[in-house]
Motif scaffolding. Structure first.
Motif, PDB file in Angstrom:
ATOM      1  N   LYS A 116       0.823  -1.288   0.204  1.00 50.63           N
ATOM      2  CA  LYS A 116       0.010   0.102  -0.133  1.00 50.63           C
ATOM      3  C   LYS A 116       0.799   1.113   0.017  1.00 50.63           C
ATOM      4  O   LYS A 116       1.750   1.317   0.844  1.00 50.63           O
ATOM      5  CB  LYS A 116      -0.873  -0.033   1.395  1.00 50.63           C
ATOM      6  CG  LYS A 116      -2.198   0.712   1.016  1.00 50.63           C
ATOM      7  CD  LYS A 116      -3.010   0.650   2.283  1.00 50.63           C
ATOM      8  CE  LYS A 116      -4.498   1.225   1.983  1.00 50.63           C
ATOM      9  NZ  LYS A 116      -5.471   0.353   2.606  1.00 50.63           N
ATOM     10  N   HIS A 117       0.630   2.053  -1.014  1.00 52.46           N
ATOM     11  CA  HIS A 117       1.577   3.325  -1.139  1.00 52.46           C
ATOM     12  C   HIS A 117       0.662   4.449  -1.103  1.00 52.46           C
ATOM     13  O   HIS A 117      -0.384   4.889  -0.944  1.00 52.46           O
ATOM     14  CB  HIS A 117       2.088   3.403  -2.543  1.00 52.46           C
ATOM     15  CG  HIS A 117       2.892   2.406  -2.989  1.00 52.46           C
ATOM     16  ND1 HIS A 117       4.346   2.759  -3.063  1.00 52.46           N
ATOM     17  CD2 HIS A 117       2.801   1.068  -3.298  1.00 52.46           C
ATOM     18  CE1 HIS A 117       5.054   1.410  -3.468  1.00 52.46           C
ATOM     19  NE2 HIS A 117       3.991   0.452  -3.661  1.00 52.46           N
ATOM     20  N   ARG A 118       1.415   5.462  -0.142  1.00 51.72           N
ATOM     21  CA  ARG A 118       0.993   6.931   0.126  1.00 51.72           C
ATOM     22  C   ARG A 118       1.871   7.827  -0.490  1.00 51.72           C
ATOM     23  O   ARG A 118       3.085   7.801  -0.272  1.00 51.72           O
ATOM     24  CB  ARG A 118       0.967   7.181   1.595  1.00 51.72           C
ATOM     25  CG  ARG A 118      -0.624   6.791   2.203  1.00 51.72           C
ATOM     26  CD  ARG A 118      -0.779   7.754   3.368  1.00 51.72           C
ATOM     27  NE  ARG A 118      -2.160   7.199   3.865  1.00 51.72           N
ATOM     28  CZ  ARG A 118      -2.052   6.774   5.049  1.00 51.72           C
ATOM     29  NH1 ARG A 118      -0.894   6.874   5.870  1.00 51.72           N
ATOM     30  NH2 ARG A 118      -3.237   6.174   5.663  1.00 51.72           N
ATOM     31  N   LEU A 119       1.248   8.705  -1.275  1.00 52.88           N
ATOM     32  CA  LEU A 119       2.337   9.714  -2.162  1.00 52.88           C
ATOM     33  C   LEU A 119       1.897  11.067  -2.216  1.00 52.88           C
ATOM     34  O   LEU A 119       0.741  11.247  -2.298  1.00 52.88           O
ATOM     35  CB  LEU A 119       2.440   9.214  -3.631  1.00 52.88           C
ATOM     36  CG  LEU A 119       3.210   9.745  -4.422  1.00 52.88           C
ATOM     37  CD1 LEU A 119       4.842   9.443  -4.062  1.00 52.88           C
ATOM     38  CD2 LEU A 119       3.230   9.249  -5.747  1.00 52.88           C
ATOM     39  N   SER A 120       2.787  11.944  -1.872  1.00 59.14           N
ATOM     40  CA  SER A 120       2.186  13.399  -1.913  1.00 59.14           C
ATOM     41  C   SER A 120       3.095  14.044  -2.908  1.00 59.14           C
ATOM     42  O   SER A 120       4.414  13.804  -2.458  1.00 59.14           O
ATOM     43  CB  SER A 120       1.660  13.871  -0.678  1.00 59.14           C
ATOM     44  OG  SER A 120       2.965  14.190  -0.050  1.00 59.14           O
ATOM     45  N   GLY A 121       2.802  15.052  -3.578  1.00 63.25           N
ATOM     46  CA  GLY A 121       3.513  15.980  -4.446  1.00 63.25           C
ATOM     47  C   GLY A 121       2.831  17.052  -5.171  1.00 63.25           C
ATOM     48  O   GLY A 121       1.770  16.976  -4.991  1.00 63.25           O
ATOM     49  N   ASN A 122       3.698  17.480  -5.842  1.00 64.98           N
ATOM     50  CA  ASN A 122       2.748  18.585  -6.748  1.00 64.98           C
ATOM     51  C   ASN A 122       3.668  18.480  -8.137  1.00 64.98           C
ATOM     52  O   ASN A 122       4.872  18.091  -8.574  1.00 64.98           O
ATOM     53  CB  ASN A 122       2.899  19.891  -6.258  1.00 64.98           C
ATOM     54  CG  ASN A 122       4.292  20.394  -5.907  1.00 64.98           C
ATOM     55  OD1 ASN A 122       4.703  20.317  -4.761  1.00 64.98           O
ATOM     56  ND2 ASN A 122       4.960  21.257  -7.022  1.00 64.98           N
TER      57      ASN A 122
END
Lengths: 185, 237
Positions: free
Chosen positions: A101-107
Motif C-alpha cells: 500500500k503506497h501513500r504519495l504526495s507531491g505537486n
C-alpha cells in the motif's frame, strides 16, 4: 533406519532455511517501512561512516547515495513532478507475490496531489509484473469540474500512469497560460 | 592351505574395518545434522521474537521512530539508499523515468493499460554537441525518426510525451487483443488476425442464444496511432 533419520533432518533443515529467509525479509521490510531519518541524520551518518572506516565499501555507499540523489533530483526537475513524501507498507507477501500500500504526495508545477494506491507485484522467472489494484486521488487546489471528472474516471480504471502523464501535460499548459497572461499584465 | 586361510582372515578383517568406519561416519553425519537443526531452530526462534517485538512497538506508538543512536551510521545510510530506490520506482510508475549517464540521459518509458503495467522501453540520449539518440529499444513500427525530427531538438519533454502516447496506445491495443484471445477463446472462431501495430484486427466469432449459434465477422480499425480505441468497426454476418 539411519538413512531415514538423515533424510528427516535434511528436510527439516530445508524448511527451517526457507522460514528463516521469509522471516528475515519480513523483519527488514518492517524496519525499512516504519523508520524515518531526517536529512541531517543522513548527513551526520554519512560523515561519521567516512571517519570510522576509510575504505572502499564506504566510498561505494557514498557514490551510490549521490548517484541516486542526482538521478531523482534530475527526474523531478525534468518531469516537473515533485514528490514530497512517499511511504509504503507491505500488506501481503507470499511466494513470488507482494502487495504493498503506497501513500504519495507531491505537486506538478502548481497542481498538488495526494495519492493512495495498492500495488500487486508478481515475480516470474524472467520479469516482474505490476498491477494497480486500488487507487484514490485527492487533488489539492480547487477542483474544477473537468479535473474531478478526469480524477474519478482515472480512479475507476486505476490508470495511475495516465494520471501522471495527463497531469504533467495539463500542468505545463497551465504554466504556459499563466506566463502568457503575465506577459499581458 | 595356510596362505589361503590367512588371505581369507585378512579380507574379513578389512571388510569389518570398512563397515566400522562407515558406521562411525554415519553417526558423525547424524550428529552434525542434528546440531545444524538445533542451530537453525534457534535462529528461527530469535527472528520470531524480533518480529513480535517489532509488532508490539508498532502497535504502541504510531510510526515508531528508531533512535538514531541505536542504528549504526551504515544502517542509516543504507536506509536512505533503499528509500531513494523506492522513489525511483515510483517514477517508473509515472511513465517516464531514467538515469543520468556519462554522456547524457537514458530514459525509460513505461506503458500500462488500466492499472496493468506492460513492457517498458529505453531511449539512450546523448546531450552533446546536440541532443541525439544513441540507442533505443523501441519497436520499428513506432515512427521514432518522424517524432524526433519534429521535437527532439526543440522540446525533449514533448518528444517523450508524444513517444509515450504512441507506445502506450500500441501496448494498450496489443494487450486488449491478447486478452480477447485469452478470455473469449470459446467465442472466437479460428485465429485473431492482427498486424504488428495492432491497429487492424480481423476475426470471426459466434454468439449463442437459445441453443442456436450465430457466426459474425468483425473488422476493427484503430485510425489514431495514439489511441487504444477503434475508430471504425465493421461487423457482418
Amino acid at each position: 533406519m539411519d538413512n531415514n533419520n538423515c533424510q528427516m533432518y535434511e528436510d527439516e533443515i530445508q524448511l527451517l532455511q526457507e522460514e528463516i529467509k521469509l522471516l528475515t525479509e519480513k523483519y527488514e521490510d518492517n524496519q525499512q517501512e516504519s523508520t524515518f531519518f531526517s536529512d541531517e541524520e543522513i548527513l551526520m551518518s554519512m560523515k561519521s561512516l567516512q571517519e570510522e572506516c576509510q575504505g572502499e565499501s564506504t566510498s561505494d555507499l557514498k557514490a551510490q547515495l549521490e548517484s541516486l540523489e542526482t538521478d531523482l533530483s534530475f527526474l523531478m526537475k525534468f518531469t516537473g513532478i515533485q514528490l514530497r513524501s512517499h511511504s509504503k507498507k507491505t500488506v501481503e507477501k507470499a511466494g513470488n507475490k507482494t502487495v504493498q500500500k503506497h501513500r504519495l504526495s507531491g505537486n506538478c508545477h502548481s497542481l498538488s496531489f495526494q495519492l493512495e494506491f495498492q500495488l500487486l507485484e508478481m515475480q516470474s522467472k524472467e520479469s516482474m509484473s505490476a498491477v494497480v489494484t486500488d487507487l484514490s486521488i485527492v487533488m489539492g487546489s480547487g477542483e474544477d469540474s473537468d479535473m474531478s471528472k478526469f480524477v474519478s474516471s482515472t480512479e475507476e480504471h486505476r490508470n495511475l500512469l495516465t494520471f501522471f502523464r495527463n497531469l504533467s501535460t495539463y500542468a505545463e499548459w497551465c504554466e504556459h497560460r499563466r506566463c502568457t497572461f503575465l506577459h499581458f499584465k | 592351505g595356510l596362505f589361503a586361510h590367512l588371505e581369507l582372515l585378512e579380507a574379513r578383517a578389512y571388510k569389518a574395518a570398512v563397515k566400522q568406519e562407515e558406521m562411525e561416519q554415519q553417526k558423525e553425519k547424524l550428529a552434525r545434522l542434528r546440531a545444524r537443526v538445533q542451530e537453525l531452530r534457534l535462529q528461527r526462534d530469535e527472528l520470531r521474537a524480533k518480529l513480535d517485538l517489532q509488532r508490539k512497538r508498532e502497535l504502541g506508538k504510531e510510526g515508531a521512530v528508531l533512535d538514531p543512536a541505536q542504528s549504526s551510521a551504515r544502517a542509516v545510510v543504507e536506509w536512505k539508499i533503499k528509500k531513494l530506490k523506492s522513489m525511483l520506482q515510483i517514477f517508473y510508475l509515472t511513465g517516464i523515468s531514467g538515469k543520468l549517464t556519462k554522456r547524457g540521459v537514458c530514459f525509460c518509458i513505461s506503458t500500462a493499460y488500466e492499472g496493468t503495467y506492460l513492457d517498458s522501453y529505453h531511449l539512450d540520449l546523448l546531450t552533446k554537441p546536440e541532443v541525439q539518440i544513441y540507442r533505443h529499444s523501441l519497436p520499428i513500427f513506432i515512427p521514432l525518426q518522424q517524432i524526433a525530427k519534429k521535437f527532439l531538438q526543440t522540446d525533449i519533454r514533448r518528444f517523450l510525451a508524444v513517444l509515450s502516447d504512441h507506445l502506450n496506445a500500441y501496448m494498450g491495443r496489443r494487450y486488449q487483443a491478447d486478452q480477447l484471445q485469452e478470455r473469449f477463446s470459446e467465442q472466437l472462431e479460428g485465429t485473431l488476425q492482427r498486424n504488428s501495430l495492432c491497429n487492424l484486427l480481423v476475426f470471426n466469432y459466434k454468439v449463442s442464444s437459445q441453443s442456436e449459434t450465430f457466426p459474425f465477422h468483425a473488422r476493427l480499425l484503430y485510425g489514431d496511432p495514439c489511441c487504444s480505441l477503434p475508430t471504425q468497426v465493421l461487423v457482418s454476418c
